[in-house]
Design a protein around this motif. Structure first.
Motif, PDB file in Angstrom:
ATOM      1  N   GLN A  59       0.827  -1.206   0.000  1.00  0.00           N
ATOM      2  CA  GLN A  59       0.000   0.000   0.000  1.00  0.00           C
ATOM      3  C   GLN A  59       0.864   1.260   0.000  1.00  0.00           C
ATOM      4  N   ILE A  60       1.979   1.220   0.712  1.00  0.00           N
ATOM      5  CA  ILE A  60       2.894   2.366   0.727  1.00  0.00           C
ATOM      6  C   ILE A  60       3.489   2.567  -0.661  1.00  0.00           C
ATOM      7  N   LYS A  61       3.815   1.481  -1.342  1.00  0.00           N
ATOM      8  CA  LYS A  61       4.351   1.582  -2.700  1.00  0.00           C
ATOM      9  C   LYS A  61       3.317   2.210  -3.635  1.00  0.00           C
ATOM     10  N   GLU A  62       2.056   1.792  -3.516  1.00  0.00           N
ATOM     11  CA  GLU A  62       0.989   2.358  -4.341  1.00  0.00           C
ATOM     12  C   GLU A  62       0.782   3.840  -4.014  1.00  0.00           C
ATOM     13  N   LEU A  63       0.783   4.177  -2.737  1.00  0.00           N
ATOM     14  CA  LEU A  63       0.625   5.572  -2.338  1.00  0.00           C
ATOM     15  C   LEU A  63       1.780   6.432  -2.843  1.00  0.00           C
ATOM     16  N   ALA A  64       2.985   5.878  -2.809  1.00  0.00           N
ATOM     17  CA  ALA A  64       4.145   6.623  -3.308  1.00  0.00           C
ATOM     18  C   ALA A  64       4.011   6.883  -4.809  1.00  0.00           C
ATOM     19  N   ALA A  65       3.510   5.908  -5.546  1.00  0.00           N
ATOM     20  CA  ALA A  65       3.313   6.100  -6.985  1.00  0.00           C
ATOM     21  C   ALA A  65       2.248   7.170  -7.234  1.00  0.00           C
ATOM     22  N   GLN A  66       1.173   7.124  -6.455  1.00  0.00           N
ATOM     23  CA  GLN A  66       0.125   8.141  -6.607  1.00  0.00           C
ATOM     24  C   GLN A  66       0.643   9.519  -6.221  1.00  0.00           C
ATOM     25  N   LEU A  67       1.446   9.577  -5.173  1.00  0.00           N
ATOM     26  CA  LEU A  67       2.024  10.854  -4.752  1.00  0.00           C
ATOM     27  C   LEU A  67       2.953  11.409  -5.821  1.00  0.00           C
ATOM     28  N   LYS A  68       3.709  10.524  -6.452  1.00  0.00           N
ATOM     29  CA  LYS A  68       4.604  10.961  -7.530  1.00  0.00           C
ATOM     30  C   LYS A  68       3.797  11.550  -8.681  1.00  0.00           C
ATOM     31  N   GLN A  69       2.684  10.905  -9.030  1.00  0.00           N
ATOM     32  CA  GLN A  69       1.824  11.420 -10.092  1.00  0.00           C
ATOM     33  C   GLN A  69       1.241  12.777  -9.701  1.00  0.00           C
ATOM     34  N   MET A  70       0.841  12.900  -8.435  1.00  0.00           N
ATOM     35  CA  MET A  70       0.253  14.157  -7.975  1.00  0.00           C
ATOM     36  C   MET A  70       1.287  15.277  -8.008  1.00  0.00           C
ATOM     37  N   VAL A  71       2.501  14.990  -7.568  1.00  0.00           N
ATOM     38  CA  VAL A  71       3.554  16.006  -7.571  1.00  0.00           C
ATOM     39  C   VAL A  71       3.877  16.424  -9.003  1.00  0.00           C
ATOM     40  N   THR A  72       3.907  15.465  -9.912  1.00  0.00           N
ATOM     41  CA  THR A  72       4.155  15.782 -11.318  1.00  0.00           C
ATOM     42  C   THR A  72       3.043  16.663 -11.878  1.00  0.00           C
ATOM     43  N   ALA A  73       1.798  16.335 -11.548  1.00  0.00           N
ATOM     44  CA  ALA A  73       0.666  17.138 -12.019  1.00  0.00           C
ATOM     45  C   ALA A  73       0.708  18.545 -11.421  1.00  0.00           C
TER      46      ALA A  73
END
Length: 112
Positions: A59-73
């Motif tokens: 779940q932390i790995k998935e959240l990190a990927a989502q956070l990376k997408q959010m930061v990029t956006a």
């Protein structure tokens, strides 16, 4: 700039109960029974902790990927806002220059 963070905050608060249910694992509680059963209970608790740790890591790995997408956006949005602000600044300088020219022309026509 505060608007995207407000939207993220509302999204998190709206789904807070779901997030807590996913994060909170259900562990076996320690039962007061015979000494022979304690080893089995301990093994069961260890297995549950290992499973919970694995689930948390995924779940932390998935959240990190989502956070990376959010930061990029957010970074992309910041760049587009900066470009729009630059255009607005240029247009305002041009408008001030045209206004000054118009005032000078009006004063010149009034005097002349």
């Amino acid at each position: 700039m505060a608007l995207p963070w407000l939207a993220v905050g509302k999204l998190v608060l709206a789904n807070l109960d779901t997030i807590i249910d996913v994060v909170k694992p259900a562990f076996t509680r320690k039962k007061i029974e015979a000494v022979t059963n304690q080893a089995e209970l301990l093994n069961q608790q260890i297995a549950e902790l290992q499973t919970a740790s694995s689930n948390n890591a995924e779940q932390i790995k998935e959240l990190a990927a989502q956070l990376k997408q959010m930061v990029t956006a957010l970074d992309q949005a910041a760049l587009s806002v900066a470009a729009a602000r630059k255009k607005t600044r240029i247009l305002s300088v041009v408008a001030v220059a045209v206004s000054v020219i118009a005032i000078v022309a009006a004063v010149a026509s009034f005097i002349g």
